[in-house]
Design a protein around this motif. Sequence first.
Motif, PDB file in Angstrom:
ATOM      1  N   LEU A 120      -3.390   8.085  -2.689  1.00  0.00           N
ATOM      2  CA  LEU A 120      -2.455   7.614  -1.196  1.00  0.00           C
ATOM      3  C   LEU A 120      -1.380   6.469  -1.773  1.00  0.00           C
ATOM      4  CD1 LEU A 120      -2.093   7.784   1.572  1.00  0.00           C
ATOM      5  CD2 LEU A 120      -3.718   5.980   1.991  1.00  0.00           C
ATOM      6  N   VAL A 163       1.748   8.535  -2.944  1.00  0.00           N
ATOM      7  CA  VAL A 163       2.166   9.098  -1.620  1.00  0.00           C
ATOM      8  C   VAL A 163       3.166   7.896  -0.981  1.00  0.00           C
ATOM      9  CG1 VAL A 163       1.960  10.105   0.751  1.00  0.00           C
ATOM     10  CG2 VAL A 163       0.579  10.745  -1.269  1.00  0.00           C
ATOM     11  N   PHE A 180       3.215  13.457   6.570  1.00  0.00           N
ATOM     12  CA  PHE A 180       2.099  13.740   5.577  1.00  0.00           C
ATOM     13  C   PHE A 180       1.282  12.431   5.274  1.00  0.00           C
ATOM     14  CE2 PHE A 180       0.349  13.883   1.336  1.00  0.00           C
ATOM     15  CZ  PHE A 180      -0.580  14.889   1.504  1.00  0.00           C
ATOM     16  N   TRP A 181       1.956  11.179   5.189  1.00  0.00           N
ATOM     17  CA  TRP A 181       1.538   9.987   4.848  1.00  0.00           C
ATOM     18  C   TRP A 181       0.611   9.464   5.860  1.00  0.00           C
ATOM     19  CZ3 TRP A 181       2.597   5.215   7.268  1.00  0.00           C
ATOM     20  CH2 TRP A 181       2.047   4.074   6.567  1.00  0.00           C
ATOM     21  N   CYS A 239      -2.646  11.283   6.135  1.00  0.00           N
ATOM     22  CA  CYS A 239      -3.429  10.705   5.414  1.00  0.00           C
ATOM     23  C   CYS A 239      -4.100   9.320   5.655  1.00  0.00           C
ATOM     24  CB  CYS A 239      -2.785  10.565   3.999  1.00  0.00           C
ATOM     25  SG  CYS A 239      -2.437  12.063   3.101  1.00  0.00           S
ATOM     26  N   THR A 281      -6.641   9.442   8.406  1.00  0.00           N
ATOM     27  CA  THR A 281      -7.932  10.426   7.782  1.00  0.00           C
ATOM     28  C   THR A 281      -8.701   9.081   6.972  1.00  0.00           C
ATOM     29  OG1 THR A 281      -7.015  12.381   7.866  1.00  0.00           O
ATOM     30  CG2 THR A 281      -8.770  11.876   6.348  1.00  0.00           C
ATOM     31  N   PHE A 282      -8.171   8.160   6.275  1.00  0.00           N
ATOM     32  CA  PHE A 282      -8.691   7.402   5.367  1.00  0.00           C
ATOM     33  C   PHE A 282      -9.039   6.187   6.169  1.00  0.00           C
ATOM     34  CE2 PHE A 282      -6.933  10.273   2.259  1.00  0.00           C
ATOM     35  CZ  PHE A 282      -8.106  10.598   1.547  1.00  0.00           C
TER      36      PHE A 282
END
Length: 255
Positions: free
Chosen positions: A189, A192, A231-232, A235, A238-239
């Motif tokens: 990540l 990214v 997209f970032w 992510c 999600t995390f």
Amino acid sequence: MKLLQPLLESTAHRPLRTAGAKPAGKRDVWLCFAIVPAFYTAFGLIFVLLARVMPPPRPDTNPAQITEFFDTHTVTIQIGFAILLLIVGGAGISNGIVVYHMKRMSAGSVGAYIYMGGMAVGALPGCLLVAFCFLVAVYRPDRDPEILALLYDLGLLSYVGSLGCFTTAYIGFALAIFYDRHNIFPKWLGYVTIWQVVTEILATPVFISTAGPFAWNGSISFWMGTVVFGFWLMCVITFLRKAGQRQPAGEPPLP
């Protein structure tokens, strides 16, 4: 004594709780986390469907076309940005929950404060200024077209061209991930996030380009950055959820 031995052995391996220490209450953390996807969903709907800022209208327009744009979308601009001004605090909550988990990293708090400061300063030109410019533009229907063109340019250039604040925030976030040994966020990540920095740098020509890939609505300055950011963001959300799930219930509150 033999009957008591298993009980004594089990208690011997239990960690001692420090006097006065209380388990970390995570109910507030989960409440803040729930606001993050809700805020960004509302943000997207406002900017795409109501305010018509995403995708940005063309920069190579004349004052007459700009006047027509504001006349056509007056009501939706007023509704959309009025809602935004009511919920924009969700950006602070979204950044705050990231900072919360960054402070749990072994890298220390410096990256967290860099991220918090950069995102807070970036929200002013990158979100609020375009809202005020567009709201002022539709406030008086008989305003001079040249002034409308000025508000149009100022709002959209600030929205797409707010570069340095976010670049600094992303660098702080990426470095904190790379140096963290607690694996709050996965190392990939961080890479990214570095792409976020790259897209901010590539958007610099918006201040001199009125057409083509480097204009404020161009394939590089806007669309590539938007895809990478989307997209970032997915992510990160999600995390953030996984970081909350993995947080020990007995972890003491952050200082």
